[in-house]
Enzyme design. Structure first.
Site, PDB file in Angstrom:
ATOM      1  N   TYR A  14       0.811  -1.223   0.000  1.00  0.00           N
ATOM      2  CA  TYR A  14       0.000   0.000   0.000  1.00  0.00           C
ATOM      3  C   TYR A  14       0.846   1.276   0.000  1.00  0.00           C
ATOM      4  CZ  TYR A  14      -3.723  -3.196   1.342  1.00  0.00           C
ATOM      5  OH  TYR A  14      -4.626  -4.221   1.371  1.00  0.00           O
ATOM      6  N   HIS A  19      -4.265   6.223  -1.028  1.00  0.00           N
ATOM      7  CA  HIS A  19      -4.785   6.218   0.346  1.00  0.00           C
ATOM      8  C   HIS A  19      -3.704   6.447   1.400  1.00  0.00           C
ATOM      9  CE1 HIS A  19      -8.797   5.933   1.692  1.00  0.00           C
ATOM     10  NE2 HIS A  19      -8.917   4.648   1.905  1.00  0.00           N
ATOM     11  N   PHE A  64      -5.401  -0.393   9.655  1.00  0.00           N
ATOM     12  CA  PHE A  64      -6.003  -0.194   8.342  1.00  0.00           C
ATOM     13  C   PHE A  64      -6.913   1.020   8.429  1.00  0.00           C
ATOM     14  CE2 PHE A  64      -4.392  -4.435   7.772  1.00  0.00           C
ATOM     15  CZ  PHE A  64      -3.887  -4.386   6.474  1.00  0.00           C
ATOM     16  N   ASN A  66      -9.940   2.091   7.711  1.00  0.00           N
ATOM     17  CA  ASN A  66     -11.311   2.211   8.218  1.00  0.00           C
ATOM     18  C   ASN A  66     -11.430   2.114   9.731  1.00  0.00           C
ATOM     19  OD1 ASN A  66     -11.901   2.427   5.536  1.00  0.00           O
ATOM     20  ND2 ASN A  66     -12.980   0.480   5.382  1.00  0.00           N
ATOM     21  N   ASN A 113     -13.800   7.082   5.008  1.00  0.00           N
ATOM     22  CA  ASN A 113     -14.090   6.112   6.075  1.00  0.00           C
ATOM     23  C   ASN A 113     -13.121   6.200   7.253  1.00  0.00           C
ATOM     24  OD1 ASN A 113     -16.414   5.078   4.896  1.00  0.00           O
ATOM     25  ND2 ASN A 113     -15.257   3.599   3.684  1.00  0.00           N
TER      26      ASN A 113
END
Length: 186
Positions: A14, A19, A64, A66, A113
């Site tokens: 990631y 993000h 993570f 969220n 989120n």
């Protein structure tokens, strides 16, 4: 003590995604101010140090995206800080063009989120935030696929510069407050 939290997702897969803007800005701050990010606590990778004369904790939640609020709430409670004046959250925003910044002292999650979870856990929308533009998702794309994707070469150059400006803005919020940073960087 101030907490500067950058949002992202843990793991090398990631690292260069849209993000992970918050993680990228935290890495820049850690490098510039020689803050070792070697602690693992508050469900985060973190480090403490001094930025422009202010004691800070840099925080990269490992929950993570969220569930970012779990980590931030734990750190806020542990250090007994007031989120309204001693917390800065840095994250990606698809409603801003790549390279643009938007600084605010309060506001809704705007569909993000990670921010929804932070607001839920803190019980307030009043805390400083720096949004780093990553561009709007193309028509027909799945949002998750888009934010977990990488940048074009042109957008990467814009985003790299925006991350540097976001790091400068975070330091300015510490020294001169969010209103000054809003005037200088929005």
């Amino acid at each position: 003590m101030y907490i500067i939290a950058g949002l992202g997702n843990p793991g090398s897969k990631y690292e260069k995604t849209r993000h992970n803007m918050g993680f990228r800005v935290i890495d820049l701050l850690a490098e510039k101010y020689h803050i070792d990010m070697n602690m693992k606590k508050h469900k985060a990778v973190c480090g403490t140090g001094v930025i422009e004369g202010r004691k800070v904790m840099l925080l990269k939640p490992q929950t993570f995206m969220n569930l970012s609020g779990e980590s931030i709430r734990e750190a806020v409670d542990f250090y007994k800080i007031d989120p309204e004046t001693e917390l800065i959250v840095i994250y990606d925003d698809i409603s801003l063009a790549p390279g643009n910044l938007r600084i605010r002292k309060k506001g809704s999650a705007g569909g993000h989120n990670g921010m929804k979870n932070i607001i839920l856990h803190l019980g307030t929308q009043v805390f400083s935030r720096i949004r780093v533009g990553v561009g709007e998702k193309p028509a027909g794309w799945d949002l998750a696929d888009y934010v977990l994707g990488g940048f074009s070469k042109e957008d990467e150059a814009l985003v790299k510069e925006a991350c540097e400006h976001a790091a400068e803005a975070a330091a300015e919020i510490l020294t001169d407050g969010p209103d000054k940073a809003m005037n200088d960087f929005n």
